[in-house]
Design a protein around this motif. Structure first.
Motif, mmCIF file in Angstrom:
data_model
loop_
_atom_site.group_PDB
_atom_site.id
_atom_site.type_symbol
_atom_site.label_atom_id
_atom_site.label_comp_id
_atom_site.label_asym_id
_atom_site.label_seq_id
_atom_site.Cartn_x
_atom_site.Cartn_y
_atom_site.Cartn_z
ATOM 1 N N SER A 57 49.822 41.174 35.995
ATOM 2 C CA SER A 57 49.210 40.747 34.747
ATOM 3 C C SER A 57 48.436 39.472 35.034
ATOM 4 C CB SER A 57 50.265 40.513 33.663
ATOM 5 O OG SER A 57 51.148 39.487 34.040
ATOM 6 N N VAL A 58 47.296 39.357 34.374
ATOM 7 C CA VAL A 58 46.448 38.181 34.523
ATOM 8 C C VAL A 58 46.463 37.465 33.186
ATOM 9 C CG1 VAL A 58 44.157 37.327 35.127
ATOM 10 C CG2 VAL A 58 45.004 39.449 36.154
ATOM 11 N N GLY A 59 46.962 36.235 33.207
ATOM 12 C CA GLY A 59 47.068 35.456 31.980
ATOM 13 C C GLY A 59 45.824 34.630 31.723
ATOM 14 N N PRO A 60 45.784 33.978 30.582
ATOM 15 C CA PRO A 60 44.598 33.236 30.176
ATOM 16 C C PRO A 60 44.390 31.945 30.969
ATOM 17 C CG PRO A 60 46.366 32.905 28.605
ATOM 18 C CD PRO A 60 46.860 33.917 29.593
ATOM 19 N N CYS A 61 43.164 31.476 30.911
ATOM 20 C CA CYS A 61 42.822 30.156 31.417
ATOM 21 C C CYS A 61 42.323 29.360 30.210
ATOM 22 C CB CYS A 61 41.748 30.251 32.496
ATOM 23 S SG CYS A 61 40.149 30.837 31.885
ATOM 24 N N PHE A 62 41.808 28.161 30.414
ATOM 25 C CA PHE A 62 41.306 27.368 29.296
ATOM 26 C C PHE A 62 40.008 27.954 28.733
ATOM 27 C CE2 PHE A 62 38.960 23.739 27.499
ATOM 28 C CZ PHE A 62 39.828 23.443 26.470
ATOM 29 N N GLY A 63 39.264 28.667 29.568
ATOM 30 C CA GLY A 63 37.982 29.223 29.142
ATOM 31 C C GLY A 63 38.095 30.651 28.652
ATOM 32 N N PHE A 64 37.183 31.482 29.122
ATOM 33 C CA PHE A 64 37.096 32.875 28.675
ATOM 34 C C PHE A 64 37.444 33.839 29.817
ATOM 35 C CE2 PHE A 64 34.416 30.467 25.800
ATOM 36 C CZ PHE A 64 34.829 30.941 24.566
ATOM 37 N N CYS A 65 38.467 33.526 30.577
ATOM 38 C CA CYS A 65 38.888 34.381 31.691
ATOM 39 C C CYS A 65 39.443 35.704 31.164
ATOM 40 C CB CYS A 65 39.965 33.691 32.515
ATOM 41 S SG CYS A 65 39.454 32.128 33.237
ATOM 42 N N PRO A 66 39.195 36.799 31.883
ATOM 43 C CA PRO A 66 39.754 38.096 31.478
ATOM 44 C C PRO A 66 41.290 38.056 31.484
ATOM 45 C CG PRO A 66 38.044 38.373 33.131
ATOM 46 C CD PRO A 66 38.332 36.907 33.052
ATOM 47 N N VAL A 67 41.883 38.660 30.477
ATOM 48 C CA VAL A 67 43.341 38.762 30.355
ATOM 49 C C VAL A 67 43.662 40.248 30.299
ATOM 50 C CG1 VAL A 67 45.355 38.200 28.925
ATOM 51 C CG2 VAL A 67 43.447 36.579 29.092
ATOM 52 N N TYR A 68 44.433 40.723 31.271
ATOM 53 C CA TYR A 68 44.729 42.151 31.342
ATOM 54 C C TYR A 68 45.971 42.424 32.170
ATOM 55 C CZ TYR A 68 42.411 41.819 35.921
ATOM 56 O OH TYR A 68 42.056 41.459 37.209
ATOM 57 N N LYS A 69 46.421 43.675 32.131
ATOM 58 C CA LYS A 69 47.566 44.149 32.912
ATOM 59 C C LYS A 69 47.162 45.430 33.629
ATOM 60 C CE LYS A 69 50.861 42.338 29.620
ATOM 61 N NZ LYS A 69 51.814 42.638 28.576
ATOM 62 N N VAL A 70 47.684 45.600 34.840
ATOM 63 C CA VAL A 70 47.434 46.802 35.636
ATOM 64 C C VAL A 70 48.751 47.242 36.263
ATOM 65 C CG1 VAL A 70 46.192 47.787 37.607
ATOM 66 C CG2 VAL A 70 45.093 46.034 36.202
ATOM 67 N N GLU A 71 48.946 48.553 36.318
ATOM 68 C CA GLU A 71 50.117 49.122 36.984
ATOM 69 C C GLU A 71 49.647 50.304 37.823
ATOM 70 O OE1 GLU A 71 54.072 49.635 34.914
ATOM 71 O OE2 GLU A 71 53.432 51.721 35.136
ATOM 72 N N VAL A 72 50.107 50.372 39.067
ATOM 73 C CA VAL A 72 49.740 51.454 39.980
ATOM 74 C C VAL A 72 51.016 52.038 40.561
ATOM 75 C CG1 VAL A 72 48.366 52.077 42.005
ATOM 76 C CG2 VAL A 72 47.704 50.103 40.625
ATOM 77 N N ASP A 73 51.168 53.356 40.447
ATOM 78 C CA ASP A 73 52.350 53.973 41.041
ATOM 79 C C ASP A 73 52.014 54.550 42.411
ATOM 80 O OD1 ASP A 73 51.249 56.569 40.720
ATOM 81 O OD2 ASP A 73 52.307 56.886 38.831
ATOM 82 N N GLY A 74 53.013 55.017 43.116
ATOM 83 C CA GLY A 74 52.852 55.519 44.481
ATOM 84 C C GLY A 74 51.905 56.697 44.609
#
Length: 175
Positions: free
Chosen positions: A43-60
């Motif tokens: 998961s990518v959390g926020p920064c002070f600016g307008f950074c993308p915030v998202y989650k990714v999951e990849v299975d085998g």
């Protein structure tokens, strides 16, 4: 004399049992376990600016699940098949940064720049064991520079780079 013989027999018996014991080496940092059902997520959390915030999951099997939360080209859930090669590429890119199985660690900063996005990376085995690495992109060191480079390449390797692209929408606040 009988007690010495009994003691020797006991030692031999215990030694024989010890030879049958199963030992398991503990994984070391950067050691990938070969668990075909292991899932890698971040998961990518926020920064002070307008950074993308998202989650990714990849299975085998290479199934990619994405959730765009803020400042991403795609908001909401998307799924795509990346295939086993995509999974292996992600596994390889992160291998040297993966903590030992079951551990939760934070990256170590030599220098820190404020307002960087935070990452939480998890490797979840089929038996439920979770391994976690917590990292802030502003946490600098030579090792973290390599990790930041690897993290930057992950969306492209999975074919979701367009989904994670930064988009500023008038109705969305910073952070």
């Amino acid at each position: 004399m009988k007690s010495i013989i009994k003691l020797a027999c006991a030692v031999l018996w215990l030694s024989a049992l010890g030879g049958c014991a199963k030992t398991t080496a503990l994984p070391v940092l950067g050691h990938s376990t070969k668990d075909s059902k292991e899932t890698i997520a971040w998961s990518v959390g926020p920064c002070f600016g307008f950074c993308p915030v998202y989650k990714v999951e990849v299975d085998g099997n290479g199934s990619v699940r994405f959730v765009g939360e803020r400042h991403t080209a795609v908001l909401g859930k998307k799924v795509r098949k990346g295939g086993p090669d995509a999974y292996r590429a992600i596994e390889t890119a992160l291998a040297q940064h993966r903590p030992g199985t079951g551990a939760t660690i934070n990256t170590i900063c030599e220098q820190k720049i404020s307002d960087g996005s935070s990452y939480v990376l998890t490797w979840t085995r089929s038996d439920g064991t979770v391994t976690t690495l917590k990292h802030n992109r502003g946490c600098l060191s030579s090792r973290n520079t390599a990790l930041n480079t690897a993290l930057q390449t992950l969306p492209r390797q999975l074919g979701i780079e367009e989904w994670t692209s930064q988009v500023t929408r008038p109705e969305e606040s910073r952070g």
